[in-house]
Design a protein around this motif. Sequence first.
Motif, PDB file in Angstrom:
ATOM      1  N   ASN A  68     -44.282  64.120   0.235  1.00 55.98           N
ATOM      2  CA  ASN A  68     -43.767  65.383   0.761  1.00 55.98           C
ATOM      3  C   ASN A  68     -44.030  65.492   2.265  1.00 55.98           C
ATOM      4  OD1 ASN A  68     -42.668  68.021   0.719  1.00 55.98           O
ATOM      5  ND2 ASN A  68     -44.710  68.877   0.571  1.00 55.98           N
ATOM      6  N   LYS A  69     -45.220  65.073   2.692  1.00 52.59           N
ATOM      7  CA  LYS A  69     -45.563  65.123   4.111  1.00 52.59           C
ATOM      8  C   LYS A  69     -44.687  64.156   4.918  1.00 52.59           C
ATOM      9  CE  LYS A  69     -49.493  64.504   7.235  1.00 52.59           C
ATOM     10  NZ  LYS A  69     -50.938  64.161   7.323  1.00 52.59           N
ATOM     11  N   GLU A  70     -44.542  62.907   4.427  1.00 50.78           N
ATOM     12  CA  GLU A  70     -43.734  61.919   5.153  1.00 50.78           C
ATOM     13  C   GLU A  70     -42.265  62.316   5.195  1.00 50.78           C
ATOM     14  OE1 GLU A  70     -44.946  59.222   6.741  1.00 50.78           O
ATOM     15  OE2 GLU A  70     -46.922  60.026   6.252  1.00 50.78           O
ATOM     16  N   LEU A  71     -41.737  62.816   4.075  1.00 53.36           N
ATOM     17  CA  LEU A  71     -40.329  63.223   4.039  1.00 53.36           C
ATOM     18  C   LEU A  71     -40.092  64.425   4.948  1.00 53.36           C
ATOM     19  CD1 LEU A  71     -39.735  62.835   0.206  1.00 53.36           C
ATOM     20  CD2 LEU A  71     -38.792  61.381   1.993  1.00 53.36           C
ATOM     21  N   GLY A  72     -41.053  65.350   5.027  1.00 50.64           N
ATOM     22  CA  GLY A  72     -40.914  66.483   5.936  1.00 50.64           C
ATOM     23  C   GLY A  72     -40.885  66.046   7.392  1.00 50.64           C
ATOM     24  N   LYS A  73     -41.750  65.084   7.754  1.00 57.08           N
ATOM     25  CA  LYS A  73     -41.747  64.565   9.118  1.00 57.08           C
ATOM     26  C   LYS A  73     -40.417  63.877   9.430  1.00 57.08           C
ATOM     27  CE  LYS A  73     -45.259  62.124  10.316  1.00 57.08           C
ATOM     28  NZ  LYS A  73     -46.351  61.119  10.194  1.00 57.08           N
ATOM     29  N   TRP A  74     -39.867  63.159   8.453  1.00 60.42           N
ATOM     30  CA  TRP A  74     -38.587  62.471   8.673  1.00 60.42           C
ATOM     31  C   TRP A  74     -37.451  63.480   8.820  1.00 60.42           C
ATOM     32  CZ3 TRP A  74     -36.730  58.399  10.602  1.00 60.42           C
ATOM     33  CH2 TRP A  74     -35.449  57.945  10.291  1.00 60.42           C
TER      34      TRP A  74
ATOM     35  N   GLU B 275     -22.168  58.505  20.761  1.00 58.98           N
ATOM     36  CA  GLU B 275     -23.181  57.871  19.922  1.00 58.98           C
ATOM     37  C   GLU B 275     -22.761  57.961  18.465  1.00 58.98           C
ATOM     38  OE1 GLU B 275     -26.897  59.677  20.724  1.00 58.98           O
ATOM     39  OE2 GLU B 275     -27.106  58.788  22.711  1.00 58.98           O
ATOM     40  N   ASN B 276     -23.250  57.021  17.643  1.00 61.71           N
ATOM     41  CA  ASN B 276     -22.905  56.985  16.230  1.00 61.71           C
ATOM     42  C   ASN B 276     -24.144  57.240  15.384  1.00 61.71           C
ATOM     43  OD1 ASN B 276     -24.348  54.574  16.354  1.00 61.71           O
ATOM     44  ND2 ASN B 276     -22.498  53.358  16.657  1.00 61.71           N
ATOM     45  N   LEU B 277     -23.982  57.098  14.056  1.00 63.26           N
ATOM     46  CA  LEU B 277     -25.083  57.397  13.125  1.00 63.26           C
ATOM     47  C   LEU B 277     -26.266  56.469  13.322  1.00 63.26           C
ATOM     48  CD1 LEU B 277     -26.144  59.007  10.741  1.00 63.26           C
ATOM     49  CD2 LEU B 277     -24.961  57.437   9.198  1.00 63.26           C
ATOM     50  N   SER B 278     -26.003  55.188  13.643  1.00 64.00           N
ATOM     51  CA  SER B 278     -27.110  54.258  13.841  1.00 64.00           C
ATOM     52  C   SER B 278     -27.962  54.652  15.036  1.00 64.00           C
ATOM     53  CB  SER B 278     -26.578  52.828  14.024  1.00 64.00           C
ATOM     54  OG  SER B 278     -25.766  52.749  15.178  1.00 64.00           O
ATOM     55  N   ASP B 279     -27.314  55.203  16.099  1.00 67.53           N
ATOM     56  CA  ASP B 279     -28.082  55.684  17.248  1.00 67.53           C
ATOM     57  C   ASP B 279     -28.972  56.860  16.854  1.00 67.53           C
ATOM     58  OD1 ASP B 279     -26.908  53.825  18.981  1.00 67.53           O
ATOM     59  OD2 ASP B 279     -25.168  55.104  19.276  1.00 67.53           O
ATOM     60  N   GLU B 280     -28.464  57.728  15.983  1.00 63.36           N
ATOM     61  CA  GLU B 280     -29.273  58.850  15.514  1.00 63.36           C
ATOM     62  C   GLU B 280     -30.479  58.356  14.725  1.00 63.36           C
ATOM     63  OE1 GLU B 280     -27.114  61.697  13.323  1.00 63.36           O
ATOM     64  OE2 GLU B 280     -25.900  62.400  14.988  1.00 63.36           O
ATOM     65  N   ILE B 281     -30.291  57.344  13.877  1.00 60.81           N
ATOM     66  CA  ILE B 281     -31.399  56.810  13.085  1.00 60.81           C
ATOM     67  C   ILE B 281     -32.455  56.204  13.990  1.00 60.81           C
ATOM     68  CG2 ILE B 281     -32.044  55.127  11.328  1.00 60.81           C
ATOM     69  CD1 ILE B 281     -30.510  57.505  10.256  1.00 60.81           C
ATOM     70  N   VAL B 282     -32.010  55.472  15.024  1.00 61.94           N
ATOM     71  CA  VAL B 282     -32.976  54.871  15.964  1.00 61.94           C
ATOM     72  C   VAL B 282     -33.766  55.955  16.675  1.00 61.94           C
ATOM     73  CG1 VAL B 282     -33.192  53.521  18.079  1.00 61.94           C
ATOM     74  CG2 VAL B 282     -31.647  52.749  16.280  1.00 61.94           C
ATOM     75  N   GLN B 283     -33.066  57.002  17.127  1.00 55.91           N
ATOM     76  CA  GLN B 283     -33.762  58.098  17.789  1.00 55.91           C
ATOM     77  C   GLN B 283     -34.714  58.807  16.831  1.00 55.91           C
ATOM     78  OE1 GLN B 283     -31.529  60.902  20.012  1.00 55.91           O
ATOM     79  NE2 GLN B 283     -30.413  59.381  21.218  1.00 55.91           N
ATOM     80  N   ALA B 284     -34.281  58.978  15.572  1.00 54.42           N
ATOM     81  CA  ALA B 284     -35.143  59.628  14.574  1.00 54.42           C
ATOM     82  C   ALA B 284     -36.410  58.814  14.344  1.00 54.42           C
ATOM     83  CB  ALA B 284     -34.382  59.826  13.266  1.00 54.42           C
ATOM     84  N   GLN B 285     -36.276  57.480  14.292  1.00 55.24           N
ATOM     85  CA  GLN B 285     -37.457  56.626  14.125  1.00 55.24           C
ATOM     86  C   GLN B 285     -38.394  56.783  15.329  1.00 55.24           C
ATOM     87  OE1 GLN B 285     -38.549  55.076  11.641  1.00 55.24           O
ATOM     88  NE2 GLN B 285     -36.939  54.237  10.357  1.00 55.24           N
ATOM     89  N   MET B 286     -37.826  56.943  16.508  1.00 62.56           N
ATOM     90  CA  MET B 286     -38.649  57.140  17.705  1.00 62.56           C
ATOM     91  C   MET B 286     -39.390  58.473  17.638  1.00 62.56           C
ATOM     92  SD  MET B 286     -35.984  55.766  20.581  1.00 62.56           S
ATOM     93  CE  MET B 286     -36.974  56.459  21.894  1.00 62.56           C
ATOM     94  N   PHE B 287     -38.688  59.545  17.240  1.00 59.30           N
ATOM     95  CA  PHE B 287     -39.349  60.843  17.105  1.00 59.30           C
ATOM     96  C   PHE B 287     -40.415  60.799  16.024  1.00 59.30           C
ATOM     97  CE2 PHE B 287     -35.211  62.650  18.818  1.00 59.30           C
ATOM     98  CZ  PHE B 287     -35.755  62.944  20.060  1.00 59.30           C
ATOM     99  N   TYR B 288     -40.113  60.082  14.939  1.00 60.80           N
ATOM    100  CA  TYR B 288     -41.092  59.972  13.831  1.00 60.80           C
ATOM    101  C   TYR B 288     -42.348  59.235  14.291  1.00 60.80           C
ATOM    102  CZ  TYR B 288     -42.966  58.704   9.234  1.00 60.80           C
ATOM    103  OH  TYR B 288     -43.774  58.531   8.133  1.00 60.80           O
ATOM    104  N   GLY B 289     -42.175  58.115  15.001  1.00 63.69           N
ATOM    105  CA  GLY B 289     -43.333  57.357  15.465  1.00 63.69           C
ATOM    106  C   GLY B 289     -44.098  58.059  16.566  1.00 63.69           C
ATOM    107  N   ALA B 290     -43.431  58.998  17.279  1.00 63.67           N
ATOM    108  CA  ALA B 290     -44.092  59.701  18.384  1.00 63.67           C
ATOM    109  C   ALA B 290     -45.084  60.748  17.905  1.00 63.67           C
ATOM    110  CB  ALA B 290     -43.051  60.362  19.281  1.00 63.67           C
ATOM    111  N   THR B 291     -45.102  61.037  16.582  1.00 62.41           N
ATOM    112  CA  THR B 291     -46.051  62.031  16.081  1.00 62.41           C
ATOM    113  C   THR B 291     -47.480  61.549  16.213  1.00 62.41           C
ATOM    114  OG1 THR B 291     -45.830  61.138  13.835  1.00 62.41           O
ATOM    115  CG2 THR B 291     -44.375  62.969  14.469  1.00 62.41           C
TER     116      THR B 291
END
Length: 292
Positions: A70-76, A91-107
Amino acid sequence: MAFSQETGGAWSVMEDVLLCECWIQISHDPISGNEMKFSQMWKKILHAFVERSGSTRTESALSSRWKLLNKELGKWRDALTKAMNNHASGENLSDEIVQAQMFYGATGVGKKSFTHTQCWEVVKHCKRFSIIPTAPTVVLNETPLHDSQASDSPMESPMSEDLPIQKEPRPMGRKAAKAKRGVNSTSNTSKFLEEIARQSALRIEIDKKVQEDDRAMAIEFAKEREYVRKEREYRRKENEERKDRETMAMDTSHMSPETKQYWKLERKAIMRRKLFRDDGPSNTDWLNDENP
Protein backbone atom coordinates in the motif's frame (compact mmCIF):
# COMPACT_ATOMS: atom_id res chain seq x y z
CA MET A 1 1.22 -20.67 -11.13
CA ALA A 2 3.96 -21.02 -8.52
CA PHE A 3 3.41 -19.81 -4.95
CA SER A 4 5.64 -19.96 -1.88
CA GLN A 5 4.34 -22.69 0.41
CA GLU A 6 6.40 -21.85 3.51
CA THR A 7 5.10 -19.45 6.14
CA GLY A 8 7.47 -16.52 6.45
CA GLY A 9 9.22 -17.18 3.12
CA ALA A 10 10.05 -14.53 0.54
CA TRP A 11 7.01 -13.12 -1.29
CA SER A 12 6.85 -13.88 -5.00
CA VAL A 13 5.39 -11.53 -7.62
CA MET A 14 2.40 -13.83 -8.14
CA GLU A 15 1.65 -13.80 -4.40
CA ASP A 16 1.74 -9.98 -4.35
CA VAL A 17 -0.63 -9.83 -7.33
CA LEU A 18 -3.01 -12.36 -5.74
CA LEU A 19 -2.99 -10.41 -2.46
CA CYS A 20 -3.97 -7.22 -4.34
CA GLU A 21 -6.74 -9.08 -6.18
CA CYS A 22 -8.13 -10.54 -2.92
CA TRP A 23 -7.95 -7.11 -1.24
CA ILE A 24 -9.98 -5.53 -4.04
CA GLN A 25 -12.44 -8.44 -4.10
CA ILE A 26 -13.23 -8.19 -0.37
CA SER A 27 -12.79 -4.48 0.47
CA HIS A 28 -14.64 -3.25 -2.64
CA ASP A 29 -17.55 -5.66 -2.35
CA PRO A 30 -20.69 -3.63 -3.28
CA ILE A 31 -22.79 -5.34 -0.58
CA SER A 32 -20.58 -5.78 2.48
CA GLY A 33 -17.44 -3.78 1.66
CA ASN A 34 -18.43 -0.54 3.45
CA GLU A 35 -19.96 -2.21 6.53
CA MET A 36 -17.15 -4.71 7.22
CA LYS A 37 -14.87 -4.41 10.26
CA PHE A 38 -11.11 -4.36 9.78
CA SER A 39 -10.48 -7.74 11.46
CA GLN A 40 -13.39 -9.33 9.65
CA MET A 41 -12.10 -8.03 6.31
CA TRP A 42 -8.65 -9.61 6.76
CA LYS A 43 -10.17 -12.95 7.77
CA LYS A 44 -12.08 -12.98 4.48
CA ILE A 45 -8.99 -11.88 2.53
CA LEU A 46 -6.99 -14.71 4.13
CA HIS A 47 -9.71 -17.23 3.22
CA ALA A 48 -9.76 -16.07 -0.42
CA PHE A 49 -5.95 -16.01 -0.63
CA VAL A 50 -5.54 -19.55 0.79
CA GLU A 51 -8.39 -20.91 -1.33
CA ARG A 52 -6.80 -19.66 -4.56
CA SER A 53 -3.14 -20.39 -3.78
CA GLY A 54 -3.06 -23.17 -1.17
CA SER A 55 -0.57 -21.08 0.79
CA THR A 56 0.04 -21.46 4.55
CA ARG A 57 0.61 -17.76 5.20
CA THR A 58 -1.14 -16.24 8.20
CA GLU A 59 -3.54 -13.32 8.49
CA SER A 60 -0.82 -11.25 10.16
CA ALA A 61 1.61 -11.98 7.28
CA LEU A 62 -0.94 -10.85 4.67
CA SER A 63 -1.78 -7.68 6.61
CA SER A 64 1.91 -6.75 7.04
CA ARG A 65 2.66 -7.38 3.37
CA TRP A 66 -0.31 -5.23 2.30
CA LYS A 67 0.93 -2.33 4.46
CA LEU A 68 4.22 -2.39 2.53
CA LEU A 69 2.51 -2.73 -0.88
CA ASN A 70 0.00 0.00 0.00
CA LYS A 71 2.85 2.39 0.85
CA GLU A 72 4.81 1.62 -2.36
CA LEU A 73 1.72 1.82 -4.58
CA GLY A 74 0.75 5.16 -2.99
CA LYS A 75 4.22 6.57 -3.69
CA TRP A 76 3.98 5.37 -7.30
CA ARG A 77 0.54 7.00 -7.69
CA ASP A 78 1.97 10.32 -6.47
CA ALA A 79 4.96 9.97 -8.81
CA LEU A 80 2.69 9.30 -11.80
CA THR A 81 0.53 12.28 -10.86
CA LYS A 82 3.57 14.57 -10.85
CA ALA A 83 4.74 13.13 -14.17
CA MET A 84 1.33 13.69 -15.79
CA ASN A 85 1.15 17.27 -14.49
CA ASN A 86 4.67 17.84 -15.85
CA HIS A 87 3.74 16.40 -19.25
CA ALA A 88 5.19 18.49 -22.08
CA SER A 89 3.94 18.70 -25.64
CA GLY A 90 5.50 16.02 -27.81
CA GLU A 91 6.24 13.62 -24.96
CA ASN A 92 4.70 10.14 -24.90
CA LEU A 93 3.72 7.60 -22.23
CA SER A 94 7.24 6.18 -21.95
CA ASP A 95 8.56 9.66 -21.10
CA GLU A 96 5.95 9.91 -18.35
CA ILE A 97 7.02 6.54 -16.92
CA VAL A 98 10.68 7.61 -16.91
CA GLN A 99 9.79 10.85 -15.15
CA ALA A 100 7.60 8.94 -12.67
CA GLN A 101 10.52 6.62 -11.86
CA MET A 102 12.67 9.70 -11.25
CA PHE A 103 10.08 11.24 -8.91
CA TYR A 104 9.70 7.88 -7.14
CA GLY A 105 13.46 7.48 -6.62
CA ALA A 106 13.77 11.11 -5.47
CA THR A 107 11.79 10.34 -2.30
CA GLY A 108 14.98 8.93 -0.77
CA VAL A 109 13.10 6.23 1.16
CA GLY A 110 13.11 2.54 0.27
CA LYS A 111 13.80 1.31 -3.25
CA LYS A 112 15.25 3.56 -5.96
CA SER A 113 12.86 2.30 -8.64
CA PHE A 114 9.29 1.02 -8.64
CA THR A 115 9.11 -2.77 -9.22
CA HIS A 116 5.47 -3.63 -8.41
CA THR A 117 4.15 -2.91 -11.90
CA GLN A 118 1.86 -5.95 -12.02
CA CYS A 119 0.30 -5.03 -8.67
CA TRP A 120 -0.27 -1.49 -9.97
CA GLU A 121 -2.17 -2.84 -12.97
CA VAL A 122 -4.53 -4.56 -10.53
CA VAL A 123 -5.24 -1.62 -8.21
CA LYS A 124 -4.85 1.45 -10.45
CA HIS A 125 -8.62 1.75 -11.07
CA CYS A 126 -9.46 1.76 -7.33
CA LYS A 127 -10.59 5.04 -5.80
CA ARG A 128 -7.63 5.05 -3.38
CA PHE A 129 -5.05 4.84 -6.19
CA SER A 130 -6.84 6.74 -8.97
CA ILE A 131 -4.86 9.56 -10.59
CA ILE A 132 -6.56 12.93 -10.98
CA PRO A 133 -4.40 15.14 -13.23
CA THR A 134 -4.43 18.86 -12.52
CA ALA A 135 -3.17 20.62 -15.64
CA PRO A 136 -1.86 24.19 -15.19
CA THR A 137 -3.89 27.13 -16.47
CA VAL A 138 -2.95 28.07 -20.02
CA VAL A 139 -2.20 31.78 -20.58
CA LEU A 140 -1.89 32.72 -24.23
CA ASN A 141 -0.49 36.23 -23.83
CA GLU A 142 -0.23 38.23 -20.62
CA THR A 143 0.58 41.50 -22.49
CA PRO A 144 -2.52 43.04 -24.13
CA LEU A 145 -2.17 44.14 -27.74
CA HIS A 146 -4.41 47.19 -27.28
CA ASP A 147 -5.27 49.13 -24.12
CA SER A 148 -8.85 50.29 -24.51
CA GLN A 149 -8.60 52.54 -21.45
CA ALA A 150 -5.64 54.53 -22.81
CA SER A 151 -6.38 57.85 -24.53
CA ASP A 152 -4.84 59.11 -27.77
CA SER A 153 -4.53 62.61 -26.34
CA PRO A 154 -1.13 63.50 -24.83
CA MET A 155 -2.84 65.75 -22.29
CA GLU A 156 -4.84 62.90 -20.86
CA SER A 157 -1.92 60.49 -20.71
CA PRO A 158 -0.86 59.71 -17.09
CA MET A 159 2.74 59.25 -18.18
CA SER A 160 5.13 62.18 -18.60
CA GLU A 161 6.73 62.69 -21.99
CA ASP A 162 10.07 63.33 -20.31
CA LEU A 163 10.27 59.85 -18.77
CA PRO A 164 11.95 57.18 -20.88
CA ILE A 165 9.77 54.34 -22.03
CA GLN A 166 10.74 51.07 -20.29
CA LYS A 167 10.45 48.05 -22.48
CA GLU A 168 8.87 44.97 -20.85
CA PRO A 169 10.77 41.71 -21.26
CA ARG A 170 9.59 39.75 -24.23
CA PRO A 171 7.70 36.62 -23.13
CA MET A 172 9.24 33.31 -24.04
CA GLY A 173 7.70 31.80 -27.12
CA ARG A 174 6.14 28.36 -27.29
CA LYS A 175 8.98 26.88 -29.32
CA ALA A 176 11.63 28.16 -26.90
CA ALA A 177 9.68 26.90 -23.87
CA LYS A 178 9.20 23.52 -25.53
CA ALA A 179 12.91 23.30 -26.41
CA LYS A 180 13.88 24.19 -22.82
CA ARG A 181 11.57 21.55 -21.41
CA GLY A 182 12.99 19.04 -23.89
CA VAL A 183 16.57 19.77 -22.80
CA ASN A 184 15.67 19.42 -19.11
CA SER A 185 13.76 16.19 -19.77
CA THR A 186 16.66 14.73 -21.76
CA SER A 187 19.16 15.67 -19.06
CA ASN A 188 17.01 14.16 -16.30
CA THR A 189 16.45 11.02 -18.35
CA SER A 190 20.18 10.61 -18.94
CA LYS A 191 20.91 10.97 -15.23
CA PHE A 192 18.21 8.47 -14.38
CA LEU A 193 19.49 5.94 -16.94
CA GLU A 194 23.05 6.39 -15.64
CA GLU A 195 21.85 5.70 -12.10
CA ILE A 196 20.02 2.57 -13.30
CA ALA A 197 23.18 1.36 -15.07
CA ARG A 198 25.26 1.99 -11.94
CA GLN A 199 22.79 0.14 -9.73
CA SER A 200 22.67 -2.77 -12.21
CA ALA A 201 26.48 -3.04 -12.30
CA LEU A 202 26.61 -2.97 -8.51
CA ARG A 203 23.94 -5.66 -8.30
CA ILE A 204 25.87 -7.84 -10.78
CA GLU A 205 29.05 -7.52 -8.70
CA ILE A 206 27.17 -8.47 -5.54
CA ASP A 207 25.57 -11.50 -7.22
CA LYS A 208 28.97 -12.58 -8.56
CA LYS A 209 30.52 -12.33 -5.09
CA VAL A 210 27.66 -14.34 -3.58
CA GLN A 211 28.07 -17.06 -6.24
CA GLU A 212 31.82 -17.26 -5.59
CA ASP A 213 31.22 -17.57 -1.84
CA ASP A 214 28.61 -20.29 -2.40
CA ARG A 215 31.00 -22.19 -4.69
CA ALA A 216 33.80 -22.00 -2.11
CA MET A 217 31.45 -23.21 0.63
CA ALA A 218 30.31 -26.12 -1.56
CA ILE A 219 33.93 -27.18 -2.17
CA GLU A 220 34.73 -27.02 1.56
CA PHE A 221 31.61 -29.00 2.36
CA ALA A 222 32.54 -31.69 -0.18
CA LYS A 223 36.03 -31.97 1.31
CA GLU A 224 34.64 -32.28 4.82
CA ARG A 225 32.13 -34.91 3.73
CA GLU A 226 34.89 -36.94 2.03
CA TYR A 227 37.02 -36.72 5.17
CA VAL A 228 34.14 -38.01 7.31
CA ARG A 229 33.52 -40.86 4.88
CA LYS A 230 37.15 -41.95 4.95
CA GLU A 231 37.24 -41.69 8.74
CA ARG A 232 34.18 -43.94 9.03
CA GLU A 233 35.65 -46.43 6.56
CA TYR A 234 38.90 -46.51 8.53
CA ARG A 235 37.10 -47.15 11.81
CA ARG A 236 34.96 -49.87 10.25
CA LYS A 237 38.03 -51.70 8.94
CA GLU A 238 39.80 -51.25 12.27
CA ASN A 239 36.85 -52.79 14.15
CA GLU A 240 36.67 -55.61 11.63
CA GLU A 241 40.40 -56.36 12.05
CA ARG A 242 40.05 -56.33 15.84
CA LYS A 243 37.14 -58.78 15.75
CA ASP A 244 39.05 -61.05 13.34
CA ARG A 245 42.08 -61.09 15.67
CA GLU A 246 39.88 -61.91 18.65
CA THR A 247 38.20 -64.71 16.70
CA MET A 248 41.50 -66.22 15.55
CA ALA A 249 43.00 -66.05 19.08
CA MET A 250 39.95 -67.47 20.87
CA ASP A 251 40.57 -70.54 23.05
CA THR A 252 38.06 -73.27 22.12
CA SER A 253 39.53 -76.09 24.20
CA HIS A 254 36.86 -75.83 26.87
CA MET A 255 33.92 -75.49 24.43
CA SER A 256 31.42 -78.09 23.27
CA PRO A 257 31.95 -79.80 19.89
CA GLU A 258 29.13 -77.75 18.33
CA THR A 259 30.64 -74.47 19.56
CA LYS A 260 34.10 -75.53 18.39
CA GLN A 261 32.68 -76.29 14.94
CA TYR A 262 31.06 -72.81 14.79
CA TRP A 263 34.31 -71.01 15.63
CA LYS A 264 36.22 -73.19 13.22
CA LEU A 265 33.93 -72.10 10.40
CA GLU A 266 34.31 -68.46 11.48
CA ARG A 267 38.11 -68.75 11.33
CA LYS A 268 37.93 -70.36 7.89
CA ALA A 269 35.75 -67.49 6.67
CA ILE A 270 38.26 -64.98 8.01
CA MET A 271 41.17 -66.77 6.34
CA ARG A 272 39.29 -67.07 3.06
CA ARG A 273 38.46 -63.37 3.16
CA LYS A 274 42.06 -62.47 3.96
CA LEU A 275 43.48 -64.60 1.17
CA PHE A 276 41.11 -63.24 -1.47
CA ARG A 277 41.61 -59.66 -0.36
CA ASP A 278 45.41 -59.77 0.04
CA ASP A 279 46.60 -62.14 -2.70
CA GLY A 280 43.59 -62.45 -5.00
CA PRO A 281 41.88 -65.77 -5.87
CA SER A 282 43.97 -68.80 -4.92
CA ASN A 283 43.60 -72.50 -4.26
CA THR A 284 41.60 -72.64 -1.03
CA ASP A 285 40.33 -76.19 -1.30
CA TRP A 286 42.02 -77.01 1.96
CA LEU A 287 39.66 -74.54 3.66
CA ASN A 288 36.69 -76.63 2.58
CA ASP A 289 37.71 -79.46 4.81
CA GLU A 290 34.86 -79.79 7.30
CA ASN A 291 36.74 -82.21 9.62
CA PRO A 292 37.50 -80.71 13.00
